[in-house]
Design a protein around this motif. Structure first.
Motif, PDB file in Angstrom:
ATOM      1  N   CYS A  96      44.734  35.555  36.582  1.00 34.76           N
ATOM      2  CA  CYS A  96      43.586  36.268  37.157  1.00 34.76           C
ATOM      3  C   CYS A  96      42.408  36.239  36.188  1.00 34.76           C
ATOM      4  O   CYS A  96      41.256  36.002  36.593  1.00 34.76           O
ATOM      5  CB  CYS A  96      43.963  37.717  37.472  1.00 34.76           C
ATOM      6  N   GLN A  99      40.930  32.575  36.001  1.00 39.16           N
ATOM      7  CA  GLN A  99      40.086  32.154  37.122  1.00 39.16           C
ATOM      8  C   GLN A  99      38.715  32.831  37.057  1.00 39.16           C
ATOM      9  O   GLN A  99      37.701  32.253  37.460  1.00 39.16           O
ATOM     10  CB  GLN A  99      40.777  32.420  38.468  1.00 39.16           C
ATOM     11  N   LEU A 102      36.671  31.061  34.441  1.00 39.80           N
ATOM     12  CA  LEU A 102      36.264  29.727  34.904  1.00 39.80           C
ATOM     13  C   LEU A 102      35.288  29.793  36.082  1.00 39.80           C
ATOM     14  O   LEU A 102      34.847  28.747  36.580  1.00 39.80           O
ATOM     15  CB  LEU A 102      37.502  28.917  35.315  1.00 39.80           C
ATOM     16  N   ASN A 104      35.782  31.048  39.279  1.00 44.71           N
ATOM     17  CA  ASN A 104      36.393  30.674  40.562  1.00 44.71           C
ATOM     18  C   ASN A 104      35.620  31.238  41.749  1.00 44.71           C
ATOM     19  O   ASN A 104      35.199  32.391  41.754  1.00 44.71           O
ATOM     20  CB  ASN A 104      37.840  31.182  40.600  1.00 44.71           C
ATOM     21  N   THR A 105      35.433  30.420  42.773  1.00 43.80           N
ATOM     22  CA  THR A 105      34.795  30.861  44.026  1.00 43.80           C
ATOM     23  C   THR A 105      35.692  30.594  45.229  1.00 43.80           C
ATOM     24  O   THR A 105      35.228  30.672  46.371  1.00 43.80           O
ATOM     25  CB  THR A 105      33.448  30.150  44.230  1.00 43.80           C
ATOM     26  N   HIS A 106      36.951  30.281  45.015  1.00 42.43           N
ATOM     27  CA  HIS A 106      37.890  29.989  46.097  1.00 42.43           C
ATOM     28  C   HIS A 106      38.777  31.217  46.327  1.00 42.43           C
ATOM     29  O   HIS A 106      39.600  31.569  45.476  1.00 42.43           O
ATOM     30  CB  HIS A 106      38.749  28.768  45.770  1.00 42.43           C
ATOM     31  N   VAL A 109      42.710  31.307  45.914  1.00 42.35           N
ATOM     32  CA  VAL A 109      43.304  31.458  44.578  1.00 42.35           C
ATOM     33  C   VAL A 109      43.694  32.918  44.357  1.00 42.35           C
ATOM     34  O   VAL A 109      44.790  33.223  43.853  1.00 42.35           O
ATOM     35  CB  VAL A 109      42.316  30.982  43.499  1.00 42.35           C
TER      36      VAL A 109
END
Length: 424
Positions: A96, A99, A102, A104-106, A109
């Motif tokens: 968690c 992501q 990094l 994350n925009t998905h 996930v």
């Protein structure tokens, strides 16, 4: 005779003390992460429906792994099972955080990580609650369970507050990283335990974890009315009188105040639980624990009906502000009643269930605790669409009281259950 929270298990038992501190900190991190994930899913999707899917992603692994995980606890070293499951939860916390760092925009996930964490929790929780009867004398189980309920209510208050602060201060990266760091405390508590292999059933051939083992647990429930009643009574309360689904309408329309009112109603229930456990010192002296459960759930039902009455009075008999305060008091009473019920339900389950079945029954307990409120929210949502939120709470609260009284009449053995001679 102690009146305040009984600290004897913490004071006298070092293994329990390490487990308690570790899992209390871990629970704060878990509640922090739950809020952060909901906020991140909404930020990515701008969809309340997507936030709702988070609950589904949690429920499915909770049910599946709660049942199967209980068989693992009954067939393997409980320390090792708990340690492996908690390690998986720790990995999910790290992922968690990763992501978030990094960018994350998905959203899928996050759905996957929610499923992974809840699957791990569904195994680690039965392992932990099955360990306590092995490291504590039976007369200290009520005090230990009161401490656990106190810690859970505290984490449900502190964790969301920390999430709000950390997300505002350092974004999701700060929130998830904090969760990952404090989750290590639970690993420390489990790692310091001695091996705890399950005690074999006398005269029975060894079995393997799987569907047959799960069915054996349900077969035990079918023939043990006192243990079964701990589940049935809780299902009645959660199915007939679950108020959480009514909170958004209460904040948006009935009391006013929007999200702040919703948060206050949730916090009131947790605060009631904290206060009840703070003054729980005499619970260890209660012998008629089955009767105590029924009385507590009757208190829950009346409190939810009182919450409904507050909604009915808002803007009419009472000002919205005064009605909100009445609603907050009702939710605090509901939280206190639920916490007392939880202490005795867990204690009966631990004391009256043979050691070789404790994991499976604790797995069923996780399924009931996770699934009951969600079914109650679904039923309450449908009923509220027809008769309104206020009447839904009033009708549901009184229906809960009637159902519990009827159950008490049908199961007199549960009413007479004596903690000194636990009979399943």
């Amino acid at each position: 005779m102690p009146v305040l929270l009984d600290l004897t298990p913490l004071r006298d038992n070092a293994p329990y003390r390490r487990l308690y501190v570790g899992f209390t900190l871990s629970n704060v991190g878990s509640q922090l992460a739950v809020v952060a994930i909901g906020l991140q899913v909404y930020e990515i999707t701008r969809s309340t429906a997507a936030v709702g899917i988070v609950g589904f992603c949690a429920l499915v692994p909770l049910v599946v792994m709660g049942l199967y995980g209980g068989t693992l606890v009954d067939h393997f070293d409980r320390r090792k099972v708990g340690l492996i499951a908690q390690s998986v939860a720790f990995v999910s916390s790290i992922l968690c955080a990763l992501q978030a760092w990094l960018g994350n925009t998905h959203v899928w996930v996050l759905f996957a990580l929610v499923a992974l964490w809840n699957g791990a929790f569904a195994v680690s929780s039965p392992a932990r609650t099955s360990i306590y009867p092995r490291i504590l004398p039976r007369d200290l189980l009520p005090a230990a369970n009161a401490l656990s309920v106190f810690a859970m209510n505290a984490s449900m208050t502190v964790g969301p507050l920390m999430a709000g602060f950390l997300v505002d201060w350092g974004g999701f990266k700060a929130a998830y990283t904090t969760d990952a760091v404090i989750t290590t405390a639970a690993l420390w508590g489990l790692a310091r335990l001695q091996p705890l292999p399950p005690e074999p059933e006398e005269g029975a051939a060894p079995t393997r974890p799987g569907l047959r083992s799960v069915l054996d647990g349900f077969a035990f429930l079918a023939t043990r009315p006192n243990v079964r009643m701990t589940f049935v009574a809780d299902i009645c309360a959660m199915l007939l009188a679950q108020p959480r689904v009514l909170f958004p309408a209460a904040g948006a329309v009935i009391f006013g105040g929007g999200a702040k009112t919703v948060g206050a109603l949730s916090a009131a229930a947790a605060t009631g639980g904290i206060l009840a456990m703070f003054f729980s010192g005499r619970l260890g002296q209660v012998r008629r624990q089955g009767l105590a459960i029924l009385v507590s759930i009757v208190g829950w039902g009346f409190a939810i009906a009182g919450f409904g009455a507050a909604m009915l009075a808002a803007g009419g008999v009472l000002s919205k502000g005064a009605a909100l305060w009445l609603g907050l008091v009702a939710m605090a009473v509901a939280g206190a009643s639920d916490s007392v019920s939880a202490v005795f339900r867990t204690t009966i389950l631990q004391a009256a269930t043979p050691d070789h079945l404790r994991g499976r029954l604790q797995g069923v307990f996780i399924v009931v605790v996770a699934g009951g409120p969600r079914l109650g929210e679904m039923a309450g949502g449908f009923l509220a669409s027809g008769i309104g939120e206020a009447l839904t709470a009033v009708v549901g609260g009184f229906a809960c009281v009637v159902a519990i009284v009827v159950l008490g009449r049908l199961q007199p053995g549960f009413v007479r259950y004596d903690a000194r001679h636990p009979v399943p």
